[in-house]
Motif scaffolding. Structure first.
Motif, mmCIF file in Angstrom:
data_model
loop_
_atom_site.group_PDB
_atom_site.id
_atom_site.type_symbol
_atom_site.label_atom_id
_atom_site.label_comp_id
_atom_site.label_asym_id
_atom_site.label_seq_id
_atom_site.Cartn_x
_atom_site.Cartn_y
_atom_site.Cartn_z
ATOM 1 N N ASP A 157 0.804 -1.220 0.000
ATOM 2 C CA ASP A 157 0.000 0.000 0.000
ATOM 3 C C ASP A 157 0.840 1.274 0.000
ATOM 4 O OD1 ASP A 157 -2.438 -1.274 -0.062
ATOM 5 O OD2 ASP A 157 -2.764 -1.198 2.108
ATOM 6 N N ARG A 158 2.132 1.171 0.205
ATOM 7 C CA ARG A 158 2.947 2.378 0.329
ATOM 8 C C ARG A 158 3.231 3.003 -1.034
ATOM 9 N NH1 ARG A 158 5.404 4.018 5.038
ATOM 10 N NH2 ARG A 158 7.098 4.985 3.838
ATOM 11 N N ASN A 159 3.106 4.323 -1.087
ATOM 12 C CA ASN A 159 3.389 5.056 -2.315
ATOM 13 C C ASN A 159 4.866 4.967 -2.698
ATOM 14 O OD1 ASN A 159 0.728 5.954 -2.705
ATOM 15 N ND2 ASN A 159 1.040 7.703 -1.348
ATOM 16 N N ASP A 160 5.749 4.898 -1.689
ATOM 17 C CA ASP A 160 7.168 4.836 -2.039
ATOM 18 C C ASP A 160 7.514 3.504 -2.705
ATOM 19 O OD1 ASP A 160 7.071 3.255 0.266
ATOM 20 O OD2 ASP A 160 8.790 4.205 1.225
ATOM 21 N N ARG A 161 6.844 2.434 -2.330
ATOM 22 C CA ARG A 161 7.084 1.164 -3.011
ATOM 23 C C ARG A 161 6.648 1.254 -4.468
ATOM 24 N NH1 ARG A 161 4.887 -4.993 -1.548
ATOM 25 N NH2 ARG A 161 5.088 -5.772 -3.684
ATOM 26 N N GLN A 162 5.505 1.883 -4.698
ATOM 27 C CA GLN A 162 5.015 2.060 -6.067
ATOM 28 C C GLN A 162 6.032 2.809 -6.916
ATOM 29 O OE1 GLN A 162 1.515 4.498 -6.239
ATOM 30 N NE2 GLN A 162 1.339 4.388 -8.444
ATOM 31 N N ALA A 163 6.599 3.876 -6.372
ATOM 32 C CA ALA A 163 7.575 4.671 -7.132
ATOM 33 C C ALA A 163 8.897 3.923 -7.294
ATOM 34 C CB ALA A 163 7.802 6.013 -6.445
ATOM 35 N N ARG A 164 9.314 3.208 -6.268
ATOM 36 C CA ARG A 164 10.554 2.437 -6.388
ATOM 37 C C ARG A 164 10.433 1.393 -7.490
ATOM 38 N NH1 ARG A 164 14.359 3.076 -2.413
ATOM 39 N NH2 ARG A 164 13.716 4.184 -0.529
ATOM 40 N N GLU A 165 9.315 0.676 -7.483
ATOM 41 C CA GLU A 165 9.118 -0.349 -8.499
ATOM 42 C C GLU A 165 8.883 0.261 -9.872
ATOM 43 O OE1 GLU A 165 5.933 -2.742 -7.012
ATOM 44 O OE2 GLU A 165 7.215 -3.850 -5.608
ATOM 45 N N GLY A 166 8.277 1.448 -9.894
ATOM 46 C CA GLY A 166 7.947 2.081 -11.161
ATOM 47 C C GLY A 166 9.136 2.688 -11.883
ATOM 48 N N PHE A 167 10.062 3.317 -11.108
ATOM 49 C CA PHE A 167 11.200 3.931 -11.802
ATOM 50 C C PHE A 167 12.431 4.174 -10.948
ATOM 51 C CE2 PHE A 167 9.564 7.748 -9.886
ATOM 52 C CZ PHE A 167 10.578 8.706 -9.920
ATOM 53 N N LEU A 168 12.293 4.395 -9.658
ATOM 54 C CA LEU A 168 13.452 4.781 -8.856
ATOM 55 C C LEU A 168 14.531 3.697 -8.867
ATOM 56 C CD1 LEU A 168 11.620 6.363 -5.781
ATOM 57 C CD2 LEU A 168 12.835 7.586 -7.592
ATOM 58 N N ASP A 169 14.137 2.455 -8.609
ATOM 59 C CA ASP A 169 15.111 1.362 -8.615
ATOM 60 C C ASP A 169 15.576 1.059 -10.038
ATOM 61 O OD1 ASP A 169 14.840 1.212 -5.886
ATOM 62 O OD2 ASP A 169 13.543 -0.559 -5.912
ATOM 63 N N ARG A 170 14.632 1.054 -10.957
ATOM 64 C CA ARG A 170 14.948 0.716 -12.352
ATOM 65 C C ARG A 170 15.968 1.675 -12.952
ATOM 66 N NH1 ARG A 170 12.230 2.722 -16.787
ATOM 67 N NH2 ARG A 170 10.478 3.391 -15.489
ATOM 68 N N LEU A 171 15.899 2.953 -12.562
ATOM 69 C CA LEU A 171 16.773 3.959 -13.149
ATOM 70 C C LEU A 171 17.946 4.324 -12.255
ATOM 71 C CD1 LEU A 171 14.051 6.204 -14.805
ATOM 72 C CD2 LEU A 171 15.438 4.409 -15.849
ATOM 73 N N GLY A 172 18.139 3.557 -11.195
ATOM 74 C CA GLY A 172 19.343 3.699 -10.388
ATOM 75 C C GLY A 172 19.425 4.942 -9.531
ATOM 76 N N VAL A 173 18.295 5.441 -9.057
ATOM 77 C CA VAL A 173 18.312 6.623 -8.189
ATOM 78 C C VAL A 173 18.938 6.237 -6.843
ATOM 79 C CG1 VAL A 173 16.889 8.302 -6.953
ATOM 80 C CG2 VAL A 173 16.299 7.637 -9.307
ATOM 81 N N PRO A 174 19.946 6.980 -6.382
ATOM 82 C CA PRO A 174 20.603 6.645 -5.110
ATOM 83 C C PRO A 174 19.634 6.747 -3.932
ATOM 84 C CG PRO A 174 21.894 8.239 -6.363
ATOM 85 C CD PRO A 174 20.566 8.145 -7.036
ATOM 86 N N ASP A 175 19.808 5.865 -2.963
ATOM 87 C CA ASP A 175 18.928 5.861 -1.792
ATOM 88 C C ASP A 175 18.937 7.196 -1.070
ATOM 89 O OD1 ASP A 175 18.033 3.291 -2.178
ATOM 90 O OD2 ASP A 175 19.464 2.380 -0.778
ATOM 91 N N GLU A 176 20.100 7.878 -1.064
ATOM 92 C CA GLU A 176 20.183 9.146 -0.334
ATOM 93 C C GLU A 176 19.378 10.258 -1.001
ATOM 94 O OE1 GLU A 176 24.198 8.674 -2.567
ATOM 95 O OE2 GLU A 176 22.740 7.398 -1.508
ATOM 96 N N HIS A 177 18.915 10.035 -2.215
ATOM 97 C CA HIS A 177 18.079 11.014 -2.900
ATOM 98 C C HIS A 177 16.592 10.733 -2.728
ATOM 99 C CE1 HIS A 177 21.247 12.646 -5.982
ATOM 100 N NE2 HIS A 177 21.712 12.587 -4.748
ATOM 101 N N VAL A 178 16.275 9.654 -2.041
ATOM 102 C CA VAL A 178 14.886 9.223 -1.881
ATOM 103 C C VAL A 178 14.472 9.454 -0.434
ATOM 104 C CG1 VAL A 178 13.271 7.304 -2.062
ATOM 105 C CG2 VAL A 178 15.150 7.511 -3.703
ATOM 106 N N HIS A 179 13.582 10.415 -0.220
ATOM 107 C CA HIS A 179 13.160 10.806 1.126
ATOM 108 C C HIS A 179 11.781 10.222 1.412
ATOM 109 C CE1 HIS A 179 16.555 13.591 1.167
ATOM 110 N NE2 HIS A 179 16.177 13.952 -0.050
ATOM 111 N N ALA A 180 11.776 8.947 1.782
ATOM 112 C CA ALA A 180 10.513 8.259 2.077
ATOM 113 C C ALA A 180 9.990 8.688 3.437
ATOM 114 C CB ALA A 180 10.721 6.749 2.042
ATOM 115 N N MET A 181 8.671 8.700 3.563
ATOM 116 C CA MET A 181 8.067 9.004 4.856
ATOM 117 C C MET A 181 8.271 7.833 5.816
ATOM 118 S SD MET A 181 4.511 11.022 4.087
ATOM 119 C CE MET A 181 4.536 12.703 3.458
ATOM 120 N N PRO A 182 8.310 8.116 7.129
ATOM 121 C CA PRO A 182 8.450 7.031 8.103
ATOM 122 C C PRO A 182 7.347 5.994 7.954
ATOM 123 C CG PRO A 182 8.808 9.158 9.162
ATOM 124 C CD PRO A 182 8.296 9.446 7.777
#
Length: 233
Positions: A77-102
């Motif tokens: 249900d988390r929006n950050d998982r949706q974005a990670r699976e959609g493009f963040l992980d696929r396009l190699g965005v560094p973890d330090e650039h991803v500010h997920a909510m607690p």
């Protein structure tokens, strides 16, 4: 305010993906770090799936979220998982650039988690805030008739009684969402048409929270024909 209407949700998603890529490129070319606020939902999934490393370097941008479901990290249900699976992980965005909510289980109360997230927000305006709109005209997790729509001091707040599941969430408020150069609404479907019409015709934020969101420099409504079907002619 600008309105762009497309024949289908697929056409809308492709156009937004291209314009978002162009914005990231232009901000980076100006020597700044592109700062984006992401949204969730079906149309967001379509947009994220169309993002490509060929039209922008998504690794240079930083990412936040307008709201999040307060469920365990990695939950579907988390929006950050949706974005990670959609493009963040696929396009190699560094973890330090991803500010997920607690997430639930972080050993913070929801109020403390919201305040902690507020401290991660940049002082400079975001470059683009992406917002979906619900059939009730909510944005992020700011719902009609809920007290969070009147928050003027805190940048992020806890939500205990969301009318759509899951009920516990964290949401940015107008002072944070509107601290952006550009606000882009992305809305698809006939079930959103009445909400779009309300938000764009001056309905009070208690009835249509989407009416309270706007960018400092631009506000764009990206709609498919179904979502735009109730707009005044």
């Amino acid at each position: 305010m600008t309105i762009e209407i497309f024949d289908s949700a697929n056409d809308l998603a492709l156009a937004v993906s291209r314009q978002l890529a162009a914005r990231v490129q232009s901000v980076a070319a100006a020597g700044r770090t592109p700062r984006l606020v992401l949204t969730g939902g079906t149309i967001a999934t379509r947009i994220y799936g169309r993002l490509s490393g060929e039209n922008a370097d998504w690794r240079v941008a930083e990412y936040w979220w307008g709201d999040e479901r307060f469920v365990p990290e990695g939950h579907e249900d988390r929006n950050d998982r949706q974005a990670r699976e959609g493009f963040l992980d696929r396009l190699g965005v560094p973890d330090e650039h991803v500010h997920a909510m607690p997430a639930h289980g972080c050993d913070l109360s929801m109020a403390d988690a919201a305040d902690a997230y507020a401290k991660t927000l940049p002082e400079d305006p975001f470059d683009v805030v992406l917002l979906g709109v619900g059939p009730d005209a909510h944005i992020a997790s700011l719902f009609p008739g809920h007290p969070q729509v009147h928050e003027t001091e805190r940048l992020a707040v806890e939500v205990f009684d969301s009318p759509k599941p899951p009920p516990e969430r964290i949401s940015l408020t107008y002072p944070a969402l509107n601290h952006t150069r550009a606000t882009w609404f992305v809305v698809s479907g006939a079930d959103k048409a009445e909400a779009v019409a309300k938000a764009m015709t001056g309905t009070p934020i208690d009835e249509a929270p989407a009416a309270g969101a706007r960018g400092l420099e631009e506000t764009v409504w990206f709609l498919d024909t179904a979502a735009a079907s109730r707009l005044p002619r």
